[in-house]
Design a protein around this motif. Structure first.
Motif, mmCIF file in Angstrom:
data_model
loop_
_atom_site.group_PDB
_atom_site.id
_atom_site.type_symbol
_atom_site.label_atom_id
_atom_site.label_comp_id
_atom_site.label_asym_id
_atom_site.label_seq_id
_atom_site.Cartn_x
_atom_site.Cartn_y
_atom_site.Cartn_z
ATOM 1 N N VAL A 169 0.837 -1.210 0.000
ATOM 2 C CA VAL A 169 0.000 0.000 0.000
ATOM 3 C C VAL A 169 0.870 1.258 0.000
ATOM 4 N N ILE A 170 1.916 1.259 0.817
ATOM 5 C CA ILE A 170 2.782 2.444 0.915
ATOM 6 C C ILE A 170 3.561 2.666 -0.373
ATOM 7 N N GLU A 171 4.093 1.587 -0.953
ATOM 8 C CA GLU A 171 4.896 1.727 -2.163
ATOM 9 C C GLU A 171 4.052 2.122 -3.372
ATOM 10 N N ALA A 172 2.769 1.760 -3.367
ATOM 11 C CA ALA A 172 1.883 2.104 -4.483
ATOM 12 C C ALA A 172 1.109 3.389 -4.237
ATOM 13 N N ALA A 173 1.373 4.066 -3.123
ATOM 14 C CA ALA A 173 0.573 5.228 -2.735
ATOM 15 C C ALA A 173 0.631 6.341 -3.773
ATOM 16 N N ASN A 174 1.798 6.578 -4.361
ATOM 17 C CA ASN A 174 1.939 7.676 -5.326
ATOM 18 C C ASN A 174 1.100 7.454 -6.583
ATOM 19 N N GLY A 175 0.923 6.179 -6.958
ATOM 20 C CA GLY A 175 0.164 5.889 -8.167
ATOM 21 C C GLY A 175 -1.272 5.494 -7.923
ATOM 22 N N THR A 176 -1.680 5.448 -6.659
ATOM 23 C CA THR A 176 -3.053 5.063 -6.320
ATOM 24 C C THR A 176 -4.002 6.222 -6.557
ATOM 25 N N THR A 177 -5.124 5.954 -7.213
ATOM 26 C CA THR A 177 -6.086 7.001 -7.557
ATOM 27 C C THR A 177 -7.437 6.710 -6.904
ATOM 28 N N THR A 178 -8.376 7.586 -7.180
ATOM 29 C CA THR A 178 -9.749 7.369 -6.710
ATOM 30 C C THR A 178 -10.611 6.723 -7.789
ATOM 31 N N ASN A 179 -10.022 6.484 -8.966
ATOM 32 C CA ASN A 179 -10.746 5.875 -10.080
ATOM 33 C C ASN A 179 -10.592 4.362 -10.022
ATOM 34 N N CYS A 180 -11.669 3.655 -9.696
ATOM 35 C CA CYS A 180 -11.609 2.194 -9.544
ATOM 36 C C CYS A 180 -12.015 1.454 -10.811
ATOM 37 N N ASN A 182 -10.481 1.925 -13.968
ATOM 38 C CA ASN A 182 -9.316 1.620 -14.792
ATOM 39 C C ASN A 182 -8.213 1.041 -13.922
ATOM 40 N N ASN A 183 -7.942 -0.248 -14.112
ATOM 41 C CA ASN A 183 -6.921 -0.919 -13.313
ATOM 42 C C ASN A 183 -5.571 -0.790 -14.022
ATOM 43 N N GLU A 184 -4.932 0.353 -13.804
ATOM 44 C CA GLU A 184 -3.672 0.626 -14.482
ATOM 45 C C GLU A 184 -2.490 0.071 -13.693
ATOM 46 N N THR A 185 -1.428 -0.256 -14.429
ATOM 47 C CA THR A 185 -0.205 -0.734 -13.793
ATOM 48 C C THR A 185 0.475 0.421 -13.063
ATOM 49 N N VAL A 186 0.873 0.177 -11.837
ATOM 50 C CA VAL A 186 1.452 1.234 -11.004
ATOM 51 C C VAL A 186 2.945 0.984 -10.835
ATOM 52 N N ILE A 187 3.711 2.057 -10.975
ATOM 53 C CA ILE A 187 5.152 1.975 -10.713
ATOM 54 C C ILE A 187 5.364 2.160 -9.217
ATOM 55 N N LEU A 188 5.908 1.136 -8.578
ATOM 56 C CA LEU A 188 6.078 1.168 -7.131
ATOM 57 C C LEU A 188 7.260 2.042 -6.736
ATOM 58 N N ASN A 325 -5.481 -8.816 -7.228
ATOM 59 C CA ASN A 325 -6.226 -8.660 -8.482
ATOM 60 C C ASN A 325 -7.179 -7.469 -8.461
ATOM 61 N N LEU A 326 -7.346 -6.848 -7.308
ATOM 62 C CA LEU A 326 -8.278 -5.729 -7.199
ATOM 63 C C LEU A 326 -7.677 -4.474 -7.824
ATOM 64 N N PRO A 327 -8.518 -3.559 -8.301
ATOM 65 C CA PRO A 327 -8.022 -2.320 -8.908
ATOM 66 C C PRO A 327 -7.171 -1.516 -7.938
ATOM 67 N N ASN A 328 -6.223 -0.768 -8.501
ATOM 68 C CA ASN A 328 -5.322 0.025 -7.678
ATOM 69 C C ASN A 328 -5.930 1.404 -7.399
ATOM 70 N N CYS A 329 -6.998 1.394 -6.634
ATOM 71 C CA CYS A 329 -7.606 2.653 -6.196
ATOM 72 C C CYS A 329 -7.723 2.596 -4.676
ATOM 73 N N TRP A 330 -7.940 3.739 -4.064
ATOM 74 C CA TRP A 330 -7.920 3.797 -2.599
ATOM 75 C C TRP A 330 -9.024 2.963 -1.960
ATOM 76 N N LEU A 331 -10.144 2.817 -2.658
ATOM 77 C CA LEU A 331 -11.235 2.008 -2.104
ATOM 78 C C LEU A 331 -10.781 0.579 -1.890
#
Length: 406
Positions: A169-180, A182-188, A325-331
Motif C-alpha cells: 500500500v505504501i509503495e503504491a501510494a503515489n500511483g493510487t487514484t480514486t478511479n476504480c 481503470n486498473n492501471e499498472t502502477v510503478i512502485l 487482483n483488485l483495482p489500484n484505487c484507494w477504495l
C-alpha cells in the motif's frame, strides 16, 4: 485457574458417555446416545456463546481465505468447490469427535476438563496395544509439539502478511487514484525492507499477547471480524460484477496441480487448534456443539463462495491473494489495510494455544512473586521467536536466489 464442572443425574446431552469404570473407552463413545449421567458447567467468568462463536469464526478466517480462488484454479471450477465442501465436512466431523472424546475422558476420569495432550494420552492409555499404553505420554508430547509448531507457524505467516500488505500500500501510494474503473499498472516507489516493517509491528504484537484471557480477547476478535467483514463485502461487491463466461474454465484441473489446492485448502481451515480451548473456557459448554456446527457451516459457505467467485471473475489471471487482483484505487487498497487490521488482532488468538502449552511449564517452577514476570517474559520471547524465525527464513530464501543467479 478455577474451573468447576458439576454432575447432575437428571441431565442428558450429546456429550454424555454413560460409561462405567469397567467399560472400555470405545464402548463409552459408542454409547453417546444412552442415558447421560453428568452435566458440564464452565467457569463463572468464562466466555458466552456469542464470544465463543466470534472466536471460532476469527480463528478460521485468516490469510488462507484470500488464497482460495487460486486454490480453486488448481483444482477446477467443479472439483474445487466440491473438494472444499468435503474438506469442510471432514474437518467438522473430526472436531465433533474430538470434543466428544474430551467429554468422555472428563466423565470417566472425573476431571474438570482436558486439553489436546490429555485427550491423546488418556486415549492411548486405554488402548488394547501395550506399546501404546506404555508410551502414552509421548503421544501427549507429540501432539503438543505439533500444536506449538502449527500455531506459531500461523503467527509467522501473519507477520509476513502484515508487513507485505502495508509495504504494498505504501509503495503504491503515489500511483493510487480514486478511479476504480481503470486498473492501471502502477510503478512502485521502493521503501524499506519488509523485515523492517515486521520489526515495526513487533512491539505492538508483544503488547497484544499480554492479554491472557479469552474473554478479554473476544473484544479484539470482534474488532477483527468487523474489519474483515467490511473488507470481504468490498471484495464480493467487485467479483460479482460482470462475471465472464464460466464455460471457458476447466471443470477439473490437472492432477499435478491438485496437491497445491489441497495444501491451500487445509491451511485455510486453521481453527482446529482452538476447538478444545474454546470449549473449555465456555460459561455453558453444553451449547458448544451448536456453535461448532453452525460456525463451521458459515465458514465453509464463505470458503466455497469466495474461492469460486474469485476464480470465475479473474480466471487464469488469479494471483496468490485475491487482493492483488483488485483495482489500484484507494477504495480497494483499503481492503488490504482493513484485512491486515483483522489479521493483527487474530495473532493473539492463534498465539493463545502455544502460550497455554509452554508458559505454565516455566511459571510453575518460580516463586509466586515472579510468576507474572516470567509469564510476560515468555510471551515476549515467543513473539520475538516468530519474528526472528520468519526473518531468518526470508534471508535464507534470498541467499538461494543469489546462488541461482550466480
Amino acid at each position: 485457574m478455577s474451573t468447576q464442572r458439576l454432575r447432575n443425574e437428571d441431565y442428558r446431552d450429546y456429550s454424555s458417555t454413560d460409561v462405567s469404570p469397567e467399560e472400555s473407552p470405545s464402548e463409552g463413545l459408542n454409547n453417546l446416545s444412552s442415558s447421560g449421567s453428568y452435566q458440564r458447567f464452565g467457569e463463572s467468568n468464562g466466555t458466552t456463546w456469542f464470544q465463543t462463536l466470534i472466536h471460532l469464526l476469527k480463528s478460521n478466517i485468516g490469510t488462507g481465505l484470500l488464497g482460495l480462488p487460486l486454490a480453486v484454479r488448481n483444482a477446477g471450477i467443479l472439483m474445487g468447490p466440491l473438494s472444499l465442501l468435503v474438506i469442510g465436512l471432514v474437518a467438522v466431523h473430526c472436531m465433533g469427535i474430538l470434543v466428544k472424546c474430551a467429554h468422555h475422558f472428563c466423565h470417566r476420569l472425573n476431571k474438570p476438563f482436558v486439553d489436546y495432550g490429555d485427550t491423546v494420552m488418556y486415549g492411548l492409555e486405554a488402548s488394547p496395544i501395550s506399546w501404546l499404553r506404555n508410551n502414552a505420554r509421548w503421544g501427549r508430547h507429540t501432539v503438543d509439539f505439533f500444536l506449538i509448531v502449527t500455531q506459531l507457524g500461523f503467527c509467522c505467516v501473519y507477520f509476513v502478511f502484515l508487513a507485505d500488505n502495508f509495504k504494498q500500500v505504501i509503495e503504491a501510494a503515489n500511483g493510487t487514484t480514486t478511479n476504480c474503473h481503470n486498473n492501471e499498472t502502477v510503478i512502485l516507489t521502493p521503501t524499506m525492507d519488509s523485515r523492517l516493517y515486521m520489526l515495526a509491528f513487533l512491539p505492538f504484537l508483544v503488547l497484544l499477547v499480554f492479554v491472557r484471557n479469552l474473554r478479554a480477547l473476544s473484544i479484539f476478535s470482534l474488532l477483527a471480524n468487523i474489519t474483515m467483514v467490511v473488507s470481504l463485502v468490498m471484495i464480493y461487491q467487485f467479483i460479482v460484477q460482470d462475471i465472464p463466461d464460466p464455460s471457458l474454465l476447466p471443470l477439473v484441473a490437472s492432477w499435478q496441480t491438485y496437491p497445491l489446492f489441497f495444501g491451500t485448502a487445509v491451511f485455510a481451515f486453521e481453527g482446529i487448534g482452538m476447538v478444545l480451548p474454546l470449549e473449555n473456557k465456555m460459561k455453558d459448554p453444553r451449547k458448544f456443539s451448536f456453535i461448532l456446527y453452525g460456525g463451521m457451516a458459515i465458514i465453509t459457505v464463505l470458503y466455497i463462495s469466495l474461492g469460486s467467485l474469485g476464480y470465475l471473475q479473474f480466471g487464469a489471471k488469479i494471483q496468490g491473494s485475491i487482493t492483488l487482483n483488485l483495482p489500484n484505487c484507494w477504495l480497494y487498497q483499503s481492503v488490504k489495510l482493513l484485512y491486515s487490521i483483522g489479521i493483527f488482532f487474530t495473532y493473539a488468538l492463534q498465539f493463545y494455544v502455544p502460550a497455554e502449552i509452554i508458559i505454565p511449564f516455566f511459571v510453575a517452577r518460580v516463586p509466586e512473586h515472579w510468576k507474572l514476570v516470567v509469564d510476560l517474559s515468555m510471551r515476549t520471547m515467543l513473539v520475538c521467536l516468530t519474528y526472528f524465525g520468519i526473518s531468518a527464513f526470508q534471508f535464507a530464501a534470498r541467499l538461494d536466489k543469489l546462488n541461482l543467479v550466480r
